[in-house]
Design a protein around this motif. Structure first.
Motif, PDB file in Angstrom:
ATOM      1  N   GLY A   1     -27.488  -0.953  23.639  1.00 32.26           N
ATOM      2  CA  GLY A   1     -28.052  -2.226  23.205  1.00 32.26           C
ATOM      3  C   GLY A   1     -28.446  -2.294  21.749  1.00 32.26           C
ATOM      4  O   GLY A   1     -28.795  -3.371  21.244  1.00 32.26           O
TER       5      GLY A   1
ATOM      6  N   THR B   1     -25.691  -4.409  19.897  1.00 35.10           N
ATOM      7  CA  THR B   1     -25.013  -5.441  20.688  1.00 35.10           C
ATOM      8  C   THR B   1     -24.820  -6.730  19.896  1.00 35.10           C
ATOM      9  O   THR B   1     -23.711  -7.276  19.825  1.00 35.10           O
ATOM     10  N   GLN B   2     -25.892  -7.243  19.319  1.00 32.46           N
ATOM     11  CA  GLN B   2     -25.804  -8.522  18.629  1.00 32.46           C
ATOM     12  C   GLN B   2     -24.839  -8.452  17.446  1.00 32.46           C
ATOM     13  O   GLN B   2     -24.057  -9.385  17.208  1.00 32.46           O
TER      14      GLN B   2
ATOM     15  N   ALA C   1     -23.205  -4.533  27.999  1.00 31.12           N
ATOM     16  CA  ALA C   1     -24.180  -5.267  27.193  1.00 31.12           C
ATOM     17  C   ALA C   1     -23.489  -6.165  26.179  1.00 31.12           C
ATOM     18  O   ALA C   1     -23.838  -7.344  26.019  1.00 31.12           O
ATOM     19  N   ILE C   2     -22.488  -5.621  25.488  1.00 30.02           N
ATOM     20  CA  ILE C   2     -21.791  -6.408  24.469  1.00 30.02           C
ATOM     21  C   ILE C   2     -20.972  -7.517  25.111  1.00 30.02           C
ATOM     22  O   ILE C   2     -21.030  -8.676  24.705  1.00 30.02           O
TER      23      ILE C   2
ATOM     24  N   ARG D   1     -23.177 -10.378  26.453  1.00 27.27           N
ATOM     25  CA  ARG D   1     -23.710 -11.238  25.391  1.00 27.27           C
ATOM     26  C   ARG D   1     -22.614 -12.114  24.802  1.00 27.27           C
ATOM     27  O   ARG D   1     -22.820 -13.297  24.518  1.00 27.27           O
TER      28      ARG D   1
ATOM     29  N   CYS E   1     -13.912  -4.588  24.594  1.00 24.79           N
ATOM     30  CA  CYS E   1     -15.173  -3.916  24.238  1.00 24.79           C
ATOM     31  C   CYS E   1     -15.550  -2.908  25.327  1.00 24.79           C
ATOM     32  O   CYS E   1     -16.713  -2.714  25.647  1.00 24.79           O
TER      33      CYS E   1
END
Length: 339
Positions: free
Chosen positions: A96, A99-100, A154-155, A158, A202
């Protein structure tokens, strides 16, 4: 017990402020290059390693003092985890932490390939308004299209949220379909590649994902589809992707990861049309580097103290007799930049 400064190896620099902080708390070694010989030599007498480069597969046969390995990031293919486990060495990553940043890269790549903003800018500067303006006629919106995400962790989760907000349909290929976010349709590999206008990779590199996007898979993709790879280079058959680009069957590809890194500049990808090339930076920004470095340092010292943080990937070592004794190391961290 007297508090000591552990000896810590960085395979590559971390965030500059956090690196200064770490140096105040340990004897810090920074590898001058990421070559196997260099890492073997420096790792032979350290307590911990922070990993941003591929480790030699036999490294843990030559690290009698090593007590902790922390991946400055998420992917574990750089670390021979099974070998570490056999030696009783805990390995942790930082889920995480970037991630963003990766999601924003994927969105930027998709927009770059669909709208050609950089090409518009370059053409306007070199050839003028009249030459640049018609290029916009070939641009396409993402809204209304379908994004297929391979690896909905997680990626991927999102990214699915972002794509849904943009008005895209989202398909997901994952080992755990029950965990897919609301609005993401679980599909098999054939369904994802044949139905998607944009495919984003990913997933981690494993024996199951190596070569996942082969020539037959590329051939099954929709004409004009985009491919974005923020996974690992060997997940795709690069030559098959380049051939499809040259033949006009794919609309474009964004390749952040490559079969061999770093790129030398002579590889065939440099001559292929409609390719966005970046040097494995999808997860790197000042924001993510700071977050990863902070988390890596906190995890590192927890492991050295004999603690078991939740992000350890081989927790079974804590029940093994091979686990090396804890060290009495500082518990508090100085302010970044003040070390």
């Amino acid at each position: 017990m007297t508090t000591i400064k552990p000896r810590v190896l960085l395979t590559n620099p971390i965030h500059f402020e956090l690196q200064s902080s770490l140096a105040s708390r340990c004897e810090l070694l920074l590898a001058p290059d990421p070559g196997f010989a260099t890492i073997r030599r420096l790792a032979a007498d350290v307590d911990a390693i922070v990993v941003r480069a591929q480790l030699p597969p036999d490294l843990f046969d030559h690290t009698p003092r090593l007590r902790a390995v922390v991946r400055h990031g998420v992917g574990l293919d750089m670390i021979p985890v099974e070998a570490a486990t056999a030696r009783g060495i805990p390995v942790a990553n930082l889920p995480g932490s970037n991630t963003q940043t990766v999601v924003e890269y994927c969105l930027a790549a998709m927009l770059h390939l669909r709208r050609g903003v950089a090409t518009l800018d370059a053409t306007l500067r070199s050839d003028g308004w009249a030459a640049a303006r018609p290029l916009a006629d070939g641009g396409r919106e993402l809204a209304g299209g379908t994004c297929g995400i391979v690896g909905v962790g997680a990626i991927g989760a999102r990214l699915a949220t972002v794509c849904t907000a943009l008005g895209m349909n989202v398909l997901g290929l994952t080992r755990r379909p029950a965990s897919l976010p609301a609005g993401v349709q679980a599909v098999d590999k054939q369904g994802l590649f044949s139905r998607s206008d944009v495919v984003v990779l990913c997933c981690p590199l494993t024996e199951q994902t190596r070569g996942l996007v082969d020539a037959a898979t590329v051939a099954s993709m929709k004409p004009g589809a985009l491919l974005v790879n923020v996974s690992r280079g060997p997940v795709i058959d690069t030559e098959a992707v380049l051939r499809a680009l040259r033949e006009g069957r794919l609309g474009g590809a964004a390749l952040d990861v490559h079969d061999r890194q770093p790129l030398a500049g002579t590889e065939a990808v440099f001559d292929a049309p409609n390719v966005l090339l970046t040097p494995h930076v999808a997860g790197i920004s000042d924001t993510s580097m700071r977050a990863m470095s902070e988390a890596a340092i906190a995890t590192l010292f927890a492991l050295l103290r004999g603690e078991r943080p939740p992000n350890v990937v081989n927790a079974e070592v804590f029940s093994q007799d091979l686990l090396r004794p804890a060290l009495m190391v500082p518990t508090g961290a100085p302010e970044p930049g003040h070390g």
